[in-house]
Design a protein around this motif. Sequence first.
Motif, PDB file in Angstrom:
ATOM      1  N   UNK A 337      38.646  64.246  -3.772  1.00  0.00           N
ATOM      2  CA  UNK A 337      38.239  62.920  -4.235  1.00  0.00           C
ATOM      3  C   UNK A 337      36.905  62.966  -4.961  1.00  0.00           C
ATOM      4  N   UNK A 338      35.993  63.802  -4.421  1.00  0.00           N
ATOM      5  CA  UNK A 338      34.652  63.866  -5.017  1.00  0.00           C
ATOM      6  C   UNK A 338      34.679  64.477  -6.414  1.00  0.00           C
ATOM      7  N   UNK A 339      35.782  65.128  -6.751  1.00  0.00           N
ATOM      8  CA  UNK A 339      35.872  65.653  -8.119  1.00  0.00           C
ATOM      9  C   UNK A 339      36.413  64.582  -9.073  1.00  0.00           C
ATOM     10  N   UNK A 340      36.876  63.478  -8.518  1.00  0.00           N
ATOM     11  CA  UNK A 340      37.448  62.408  -9.348  1.00  0.00           C
ATOM     12  C   UNK A 340      36.516  61.200  -9.423  1.00  0.00           C
ATOM     13  N   UNK A 341      36.029  60.769  -8.263  1.00  0.00           N
ATOM     14  CA  UNK A 341      34.996  59.724  -8.237  1.00  0.00           C
ATOM     15  C   UNK A 341      34.250  59.831  -6.922  1.00  0.00           C
ATOM     16  N   UNK A 342      33.206  59.038  -6.777  1.00  0.00           N
ATOM     17  CA  UNK A 342      32.323  59.217  -5.618  1.00  0.00           C
ATOM     18  C   UNK A 342      32.425  58.072  -4.623  1.00  0.00           C
ATOM     19  N   UNK A 343      33.454  57.272  -4.778  1.00  0.00           N
ATOM     20  CA  UNK A 343      33.624  56.149  -3.858  1.00  0.00           C
ATOM     21  C   UNK A 343      34.050  54.923  -4.636  1.00  0.00           C
ATOM     22  N   UNK A 344      34.473  53.912  -3.878  1.00  0.00           N
ATOM     23  CA  UNK A 344      34.927  52.660  -4.508  1.00  0.00           C
ATOM     24  C   UNK A 344      33.772  51.651  -4.479  1.00  0.00           C
ATOM     25  N   UNK A 345      33.809  50.635  -5.352  1.00  0.00           N
ATOM     26  CA  UNK A 345      32.713  49.666  -5.413  1.00  0.00           C
ATOM     27  C   UNK A 345      32.478  48.948  -4.079  1.00  0.00           C
ATOM     28  N   UNK A 346      31.217  48.805  -3.752  1.00  0.00           N
ATOM     29  CA  UNK A 346      30.842  48.279  -2.441  1.00  0.00           C
ATOM     30  C   UNK A 346      31.173  46.788  -2.282  1.00  0.00           C
ATOM     31  N   UNK A 347      30.872  46.005  -3.294  1.00  0.00           N
ATOM     32  CA  UNK A 347      31.098  44.558  -3.169  1.00  0.00           C
ATOM     33  C   UNK A 347      32.573  44.280  -2.867  1.00  0.00           C
ATOM     34  N   UNK A 348      33.447  44.979  -3.581  1.00  0.00           N
ATOM     35  CA  UNK A 348      34.885  44.773  -3.364  1.00  0.00           C
ATOM     36  C   UNK A 348      35.281  45.204  -1.942  1.00  0.00           C
ATOM     37  N   UNK A 349      34.663  46.277  -1.463  1.00  0.00           N
ATOM     38  CA  UNK A 349      35.001  46.719  -0.100  1.00  0.00           C
ATOM     39  C   UNK A 349      34.590  45.655   0.915  1.00  0.00           C
ATOM     40  N   UNK A 350      33.420  45.062   0.688  1.00  0.00           N
ATOM     41  CA  UNK A 350      32.995  43.991   1.603  1.00  0.00           C
ATOM     42  C   UNK A 350      33.959  42.810   1.530  1.00  0.00           C
ATOM     43  N   UNK A 351      34.382  42.480   0.320  1.00  0.00           N
ATOM     44  CA  UNK A 351      35.323  41.354   0.163  1.00  0.00           C
ATOM     45  C   UNK A 351      36.653  41.676   0.849  1.00  0.00           C
ATOM     46  N   UNK A 352      37.087  42.921   0.718  1.00  0.00           N
ATOM     47  CA  UNK A 352      38.383  43.285   1.302  1.00  0.00           C
ATOM     48  C   UNK A 352      38.344  43.217   2.830  1.00  0.00           C
ATOM     49  N   UNK A 353      37.198  43.536   3.426  1.00  0.00           N
ATOM     50  CA  UNK A 353      37.097  43.393   4.886  1.00  0.00           C
ATOM     51  C   UNK A 353      37.461  41.956   5.268  1.00  0.00           C
ATOM     52  N   UNK A 354      36.894  40.990   4.542  1.00  0.00           N
ATOM     53  CA  UNK A 354      37.180  39.581   4.862  1.00  0.00           C
ATOM     54  C   UNK A 354      38.655  39.258   4.677  1.00  0.00           C
ATOM     55  N   UNK A 355      39.216  39.751   3.581  1.00  0.00           N
ATOM     56  CA  UNK A 355      40.625  39.437   3.326  1.00  0.00           C
ATOM     57  C   UNK A 355      41.511  40.045   4.408  1.00  0.00           C
ATOM     58  N   UNK A 356      41.213  41.255   4.815  1.00  0.00           N
ATOM     59  CA  UNK A 356      42.048  41.879   5.857  1.00  0.00           C
ATOM     60  C   UNK A 356      41.867  41.141   7.185  1.00  0.00           C
ATOM     61  N   UNK A 357      40.633  40.751   7.469  1.00  0.00           N
ATOM     62  CA  UNK A 357      40.427  40.002   8.723  1.00  0.00           C
ATOM     63  C   UNK A 357      41.198  38.678   8.715  1.00  0.00           C
ATOM     64  N   UNK A 358      41.339  38.082   7.535  1.00  0.00           N
ATOM     65  CA  UNK A 358      42.079  36.804   7.433  1.00  0.00           C
ATOM     66  C   UNK A 358      43.490  37.015   6.921  1.00  0.00           C
ATOM     67  N   UNK A 359      44.011  38.213   7.058  1.00  0.00           N
ATOM     68  CA  UNK A 359      45.239  38.563   6.324  1.00  0.00           C
ATOM     69  C   UNK A 359      46.417  37.638   6.625  1.00  0.00           C
ATOM     70  N   UNK A 360      46.565  37.244   7.883  1.00  0.00           N
ATOM     71  CA  UNK A 360      47.797  36.503   8.195  1.00  0.00           C
ATOM     72  C   UNK A 360      47.828  35.148   7.485  1.00  0.00           C
ATOM     73  N   UNK A 361      46.658  34.512   7.392  1.00  0.00           N
ATOM     74  CA  UNK A 361      46.608  33.222   6.674  1.00  0.00           C
ATOM     75  C   UNK A 361      46.803  33.442   5.174  1.00  0.00           C
ATOM     76  N   UNK A 362      46.142  34.460   4.618  1.00  0.00           N
ATOM     77  CA  UNK A 362      46.262  34.701   3.168  1.00  0.00           C
ATOM     78  C   UNK A 362      47.707  35.063   2.829  1.00  0.00           C
TER      79      UNK A 362
END
Length: 483
Positions: A337-362
């Motif tokens: 992975x480190x030869x392709x990129x160094x990680x995914x964008x942080x803001x989106x990861x924070x947003x995704x935590x919220x979406x997964x926590x609320x997944x059943x309603x979404x």
Amino acid sequence: MTRTISASRVATLVGPLSGDERPLYLELAEGLRLLIGEGRIPAATRMPSERELTTALGVSRTTVTRAYAELRDREYAESRRGSGTVTRLPLHATSVTDRIFAPWSQDPDVVDLNCAAPSAPAGVAAAYEAAVAELPPYLSNHGYYPAGLARLREVVAETYAERGLPTSPEQIMITSGALAGAAVVAQALTSPGDRVVVEDPVYPNATQALGHRSARLVPAPVDPDGWDLAATAAIVRQAAPRLAYLIPDFQNPTGLVMSDDQRAEYAAALKRARVTPVVDEAHQALALDGQAMPAPFATHSPGAITIGSASKQFWGGLRLGWLRVPEPMMPALLQARMSLDLGAPLLEQLALVHLIENRHAVWAANRERLGRQRDVLLDALDTQLPDWTFHRPTGGLAVWCRLPRPRASALVAEAERLGVIAAAGRVFAVEGGLEHFVRLPWTRPADELELAVTRLAQAWAVSSSRARTGEAARDDSDRLTVA
Ligand SMILES: Cc1ncc(COP(=O)(O)O)c(C=O)c1O
């Protein structure tokens, strides 16, 4: 296309106004702005009159007047003579599709059914707002998370446990989408000349990603009725592949779901041949008939690599996905992975935590919307194109239609002339062919789907009459597909 929306529908969508510290008109304007931005009140929709909305919401007339004025100031609405207040998107937000892939999509009259990806469900904008609020403590650090944000890895792991597949956060790597996950797998596990068994038809971008390191793709048939596992097992035995890529949940493009028994059978065949399954679960959360899904493929195959995606269960614009792998495999995958990129964008990861926590309603709201759109599309096909056949998909995002004659490329070219874009079968064929098929997603609003089927029926009539007179059909359907 100008739509209308009733005052009571707007009131339902807005929900009760809380009367927090903001002036009420701003709260209303903010709610409407999110609804328009998320497409739940589509652009070019005539809003209810101020009087009607005042009554439906039980607020003062001034509140509605000022909320509409605020929407106009922020370019989410405009006044049209004779039509009152009509929604719009601010100019900077209107290039909703990348013109490189979809130059036609700038024309508002064109219905784009090329891309099987829905607009954001309710909750995405709120998740981003929460993410922005949580960002400051991270700013004092470097912001690179090559395996993914710890909290996100935890909640993703929990979703597997919920599905009966105990998983530790250390087994999860967050990637910039499922496709990026497939590229990591190819980078880590294949060498030039290795064989990779792929389904045929299949989502073409994933197989291209798996072929990055010059692996040879070996097709294994998926019929409109289901997987031919006997043939697949024979192919696996003969080809001695390194990996086998499969989409067991609402397969793209056929929409099929692999049963529990088939999963067990396929997993056993791969185990005998010492082949690592690469299981793409991008559509797993899209069961539209309230049915329970079969257990994850990895429950039958502890060595499997599972690819997940936020794109279809939440939103493609997040550009996030993940890999679930046996823990001992993680160091090699991280290195790749480190030869392709160094990680995914942080803001989106924070947003995704919220979406997964609320997944059943979404998910509940999203499935309701997608289920309705699916029914509209299938009903229109039944009515207007009765000689096209398909298995009614129980989920996912698209229907795989069989045409009575092998003229899908001609149909698609003619349909484009009439203002509807669709993907012909050969886009999904590993080695060409599939001229009997066209894939139609139900990701657009119902009125666009009905219009699209009317145009497809006209296009089918034209391309069929051309075939009868022997006239050559335009065939310019070679195009990139995104989803
Ligand atoms: C089976 C499958 N896998 C992966 C993807 C792409 O996922 P992502 O947007 O997470 O890269 C798609 C998009 O259509 C898909 O259908």
